[in-house]
Motif scaffolding. Sequence first.
Motif, PDB file in Angstrom:
ATOM      1  N   ASP A 198       0.846  -1.228   0.097  1.00  0.00           N
ATOM      2  CA  ASP A 198      -0.011  -0.127   0.089  1.00  0.00           C
ATOM      3  C   ASP A 198       0.824   1.345  -0.241  1.00  0.00           C
ATOM      4  O   ASP A 198       0.659   2.305   0.850  1.00  0.00           O
ATOM      5  N   ILE A 199       1.793   1.537  -0.863  1.00  0.00           N
ATOM      6  CA  ILE A 199       2.706   2.316  -0.942  1.00  0.00           C
ATOM      7  C   ILE A 199       2.321   3.087  -2.425  1.00  0.00           C
ATOM      8  O   ILE A 199       2.019   2.637  -3.493  1.00  0.00           O
ATOM      9  N   CYS A 200       2.424   4.483  -2.059  1.00  0.00           N
ATOM     10  CA  CYS A 200       2.210   5.437  -3.073  1.00  0.00           C
ATOM     11  C   CYS A 200       3.657   6.380  -3.707  1.00  0.00           C
ATOM     12  O   CYS A 200       4.321   6.607  -2.582  1.00  0.00           O
ATOM     13  N   ILE A 201       3.870   6.271  -4.873  1.00  0.00           N
ATOM     14  CA  ILE A 201       5.047   6.951  -5.226  1.00  0.00           C
ATOM     15  C   ILE A 201       4.760   8.247  -5.977  1.00  0.00           C
ATOM     16  O   ILE A 201       4.063   8.218  -7.092  1.00  0.00           O
ATOM     17  N   LEU A 202       5.346   9.302  -5.400  1.00  0.00           N
ATOM     18  CA  LEU A 202       5.156  10.489  -6.083  1.00  0.00           C
ATOM     19  C   LEU A 202       6.398  10.938  -6.748  1.00  0.00           C
ATOM     20  O   LEU A 202       7.548  10.676  -6.174  1.00  0.00           O
ATOM     21  N   ALA A 203       6.359  11.409  -8.030  1.00  0.00           N
ATOM     22  CA  ALA A 203       7.752  11.754  -8.688  1.00  0.00           C
ATOM     23  C   ALA A 203       7.639  13.199  -9.085  1.00  0.00           C
ATOM     24  O   ALA A 203       6.407  13.552  -9.722  1.00  0.00           O
ATOM     25  N   HIS A 204       8.633  14.035  -9.023  1.00  0.00           N
ATOM     26  CA  HIS A 204       8.527  15.328  -9.669  1.00  0.00           C
ATOM     27  C   HIS A 204       9.020  14.969 -11.189  1.00  0.00           C
ATOM     28  O   HIS A 204       9.744  14.106 -11.431  1.00  0.00           O
ATOM     29  N   ALA A 244       0.082  15.644  -2.337  1.00  0.00           N
ATOM     30  CA  ALA A 244       0.206  15.081  -0.880  1.00  0.00           C
ATOM     31  C   ALA A 244      -0.837  15.288  -0.110  1.00  0.00           C
ATOM     32  O   ALA A 244      -0.787  14.315   1.013  1.00  0.00           O
ATOM     33  N   SER A 245      -1.670  15.957  -0.012  1.00  0.00           N
ATOM     34  CA  SER A 245      -2.657  16.368   0.921  1.00  0.00           C
ATOM     35  C   SER A 245      -3.976  15.268   0.710  1.00  0.00           C
ATOM     36  O   SER A 245      -4.697  15.123   1.540  1.00  0.00           O
ATOM     37  N   LYS A 246      -3.725  14.753  -0.431  1.00  0.00           N
ATOM     38  CA  LYS A 246      -5.036  13.886  -0.873  1.00  0.00           C
ATOM     39  C   LYS A 246      -4.705  12.307  -0.802  1.00  0.00           C
ATOM     40  O   LYS A 246      -5.541  11.471  -0.974  1.00  0.00           O
ATOM     41  N   VAL A 247      -3.356  11.755  -0.491  1.00  0.00           N
ATOM     42  CA  VAL A 247      -2.892  10.430  -0.868  1.00  0.00           C
ATOM     43  C   VAL A 247      -3.751   9.758   0.082  1.00  0.00           C
ATOM     44  O   VAL A 247      -3.875  10.016   1.473  1.00  0.00           O
ATOM     45  N   LYS A 248      -4.076   8.437  -0.325  1.00  0.00           N
ATOM     46  CA  LYS A 248      -5.015   7.512   0.623  1.00  0.00           C
ATOM     47  C   LYS A 248      -4.053   6.405   1.204  1.00  0.00           C
ATOM     48  O   LYS A 248      -4.378   5.909   2.156  1.00  0.00           O
ATOM     49  N   ASN A 249      -2.889   6.191   0.501  1.00  0.00           N
ATOM     50  CA  ASN A 249      -1.978   5.081   0.879  1.00  0.00           C
ATOM     51  C   ASN A 249      -1.243   5.305   2.383  1.00  0.00           C
ATOM     52  O   ASN A 249      -1.221   6.392   2.682  1.00  0.00           O
ATOM     53  N   LYS A 250      -0.825   4.218   2.999  1.00  0.00           N
ATOM     54  CA  LYS A 250      -0.602   4.375   4.269  1.00  0.00           C
ATOM     55  C   LYS A 250       0.928   4.914   4.206  1.00  0.00           C
ATOM     56  O   LYS A 250       1.796   5.594   5.038  1.00  0.00           O
ATOM     57  N   THR A 251       1.715   4.560   3.103  1.00  0.00           N
ATOM     58  CA  THR A 251       2.989   5.078   2.842  1.00  0.00           C
ATOM     59  C   THR A 251       3.218   5.583   1.433  1.00  0.00           C
ATOM     60  O   THR A 251       2.892   5.457   0.761  1.00  0.00           O
ATOM     61  N   VAL A 252       4.105   6.919   1.703  1.00  0.00           N
ATOM     62  CA  VAL A 252       4.407   7.603   0.510  1.00  0.00           C
ATOM     63  C   VAL A 252       5.997   7.802   0.377  1.00  0.00           C
ATOM     64  O   VAL A 252       6.872   7.779   1.236  1.00  0.00           O
TER      65      VAL A 252
END
Length: 304
Positions: free
Chosen positions: A18-24, A48-56
């Motif tokens: 349950d990881i979300c990966i954010l990339a610039h 970042a303010s909307k992510v649902k996953n428990k880890t980013v």
Amino acid sequence: MALNDIQNEILKLKKEKDICILAHCYQTPDIVEIADFVGDSFALSVEASKVKNKTVIMCGVRFMAETVKILSPEKTVYLANPDAGCPMAEMMDKELIEQVKKQYPDYTVVAYINTTSELKTVCDVCVTSSSALKICNSLDSDKILFIPDRNLGSYIAKQMPNKEFKLLSGGCPTHARMSASDVKKAKAEHPNALFLVHPECVEEVVEMADYVGSTTGIMNYAKNSDAKEFIIGTENSIVSHLQLSCPDKMFYPLSKDLICHNMKITTIVDVLNCVKGISGEEIILDEDVRLGAKRCIDKMIELG
Ligand code: 13P
Ligand code: SF4
């Protein structure tokens, strides 16, 4: 391990954990391909303010990972490569700005998001390159102390003659290196190309542009334009991304030196090791710092 296998392993593990990966957008195409969300600094903050996953996991630089933690404190947030800092964000500290504020007590302190969390605690509002104009315009105050990017600050100030700006001498070492002679050379080599530039570049470079905007602003402009050739005045990863998404158009870097080594330090293997839990740095912030910085970022999202 082949690139495809690494990417598939990341996709499998991030789903299991349950990881979300954010990339610039300055990340390399192999990272962009496996990310859940790719954007400029403003879009990443909103996400970042909307992510649902428990880890980013943030694939970008430290202040971006801190922004995620500031907005989503209940989440476990990692910076994929702990060495990825932004030199501009380290240029000014809280003590310096507290001193400057004493000289300009009636000024609203507008901080580019490329600042440390600690510094944000003594500022009034954050901005990014894509939101700065709108936010500075909507502030009640007509006296603005803009930190730390002098180039972005002067680009915004020129469009707002009704407000008084005080600028300090910070900036992005990657973009600020570009000169008018780099532009003249690129234009001479590609006379039919439009010149698209990031406002972190110096004034004389920005003045020569056909379009000025954030990283995603530049990409959207190029994708939607009828023109076929473009000189790209921002980090060179944008040239690669545009070449991949618009193979019928030509994209030229303003200079081969327009590379942010901090943005490039994160590799796909760092991301793999981070999803495996064997590398990356967990972002931990003091609660007072987090709340002080959150005030500025919340205001940015509200006004932007
Ligand atoms: P934007 O993402 O706002 O275009 O900023 C570019 C940059 O230099 C990020 O560090
Ligand atoms: Fe910082 Fe400039 Fe690199 Fe962006 S491109 S992370 S502002 S050094």
